[in-house]
Write an enzyme that holds these catalytic residues in place. Structure first.
Site, PDB file in Angstrom:
ATOM      1  N   ASP A  67     -20.050  21.830  28.896  1.00  0.00           N
ATOM      2  CA  ASP A  67     -21.255  22.546  29.019  1.00  0.00           C
ATOM      3  C   ASP A  67     -22.271  22.801  30.237  1.00  0.00           C
ATOM      4  OD1 ASP A  67     -22.615  19.742  28.368  1.00  0.00           O
ATOM      5  OD2 ASP A  67     -22.421  20.234  25.697  1.00  0.00           O
ATOM      6  N   ASP A 136     -28.037  13.676  15.190  1.00  0.00           N
ATOM      7  CA  ASP A 136     -28.503  14.314  14.572  1.00  0.00           C
ATOM      8  C   ASP A 136     -26.785  14.972  14.372  1.00  0.00           C
ATOM      9  OD1 ASP A 136     -27.693  16.083  16.373  1.00  0.00           O
ATOM     10  OD2 ASP A 136     -29.473  17.572  16.489  1.00  0.00           O
ATOM     11  N   HIS A 138     -24.661  16.079  16.276  1.00  0.00           N
ATOM     12  CA  HIS A 138     -24.459  17.104  16.837  1.00  0.00           C
ATOM     13  C   HIS A 138     -22.931  16.762  18.539  1.00  0.00           C
ATOM     14  CE1 HIS A 138     -27.835  16.601  20.458  1.00  0.00           C
ATOM     15  NE2 HIS A 138     -26.573  16.185  20.857  1.00  0.00           N
ATOM     16  N   GLU A 143     -25.397  22.683  18.155  1.00  0.00           N
ATOM     17  CA  GLU A 143     -26.784  22.239  16.543  1.00  0.00           C
ATOM     18  C   GLU A 143     -26.706  22.083  15.466  1.00  0.00           C
ATOM     19  OE1 GLU A 143     -29.212  19.632  18.596  1.00  0.00           O
ATOM     20  OE2 GLU A 143     -29.068  20.504  20.313  1.00  0.00           O
TER      21      GLU A 143
END
Length: 261
Positions: A67, A136, A138, A143
């Protein structure tokens, strides 16, 4: 999915670095997908030590980025390209000519995303993709509720993520970009081997959801259950919520050493 429980982060780094070294012995020009953040640093440090000792040869290896920030110049010290140059390429003796990454400064960001997917395909695909995981669930910047079929695309950072990342920008959240380019989950799943490293008690819930929960977009990392060769390496703290922890320990202890991960 194979789950390997290790004593600590250093042991996890050594295990994954050895898998990379074995891959490079089989395929010297392998394309290694890498991630930023603190979690994978033990992997890069262990692999660099192997290069220095002659136990690994990265002279023909290629590196692919997971990314990148949108709008941040490539030479900005906190662009992920710059971070990977410092933490991965230079320690491994790999030049920028062997680096593949999306153009975060492109005028047409969507076109840049599509171009990066094509670049990865034309390069023969990622041989081993190293991943971290968020609390979470991800992976990359996918996400919760990201499509499990998603391709490389632009994503908007949450305010909390920008606040968390402000420490890399002199504590000034206003300097943190609002958007990133990330490989999509569908793109990530095309790598031949996925290796997720998680350490610390704070990742325990996410690891349990990834490994033992249902495949669901609310936990993007659970998509690894769909992959034919996915390895989850966790320290004891991150394994704390796994119901099948004893089983995972048993199966790995009795695995032939030659098989690797």
């Amino acid at each position: 999915m194979e789950v390997v429980i290790v004593p600590d982060a250093a042991a996890g780094g050594e295990l994954i670095a050895e898998a990379m070294a074995r891959l490079l012995r089989r395929k010297p020009d392998a394309l290694l997908g890498v991630a930023t953040g603190s979690t994978p640093l033990p992997v890069y440090e262990a692999l660099a030590a192997k290069v220095r000792s002659g136990a690994a040869d990265t002279s023909r290896a290629r590196i692919a980025q997971l990314d990148e920030y949108v709008g941040l110049p490539a030479d900005h010290p906190e662009s992920y390209r710059s971070v990977l140059r410092r933490e991965v390429l230079e320690p491994l003796g790999i030049g920028m000519e062997a680096f593949l990454g999306p153009d975060g400064t492109a005028e047409d960001v969507q076109a840049a995303c599509e171009a990066y997917d094509r670049t990865l395909a034309e390069a023969g695909g990622v041989d081993l993709q190293l991943l971290g995981i968020g609390t979470d669930g991800h992976i990359g910047f996918n996400e919760p509720c990201s499509s499990l079929a998603s391709r490389t695309r632009i994503k908007t950072l949450t305010e909390q993520t920008r606040v968390d990342n402000a420490r890399f920008f002199d504590g000034d959240v206003d300097q943190v970009p609002h958007h990133v380019i990330t490989q999509g989950i569908g793109t990530i799943l095309e790598a031949r081997h996925l290796v997720l490293l998680a350490t610390g008690e704070g990742k325990a819930d996410a690891v349990a959801a990834t490994v033992e929960g249902p495949v669901a977009a609310v936990c993007p990392a659970s998509a690894l259950q769909l992959h034919p060769h996915a390895t989850v390496v966790v320290d004891e703290a991150a394994a704390g919520k796994l119901k099948l922890a004893d089983y995972f320990r048993h199966t790995y202890a009795d695995k032939p050493e030659w098989q690797g991960i």
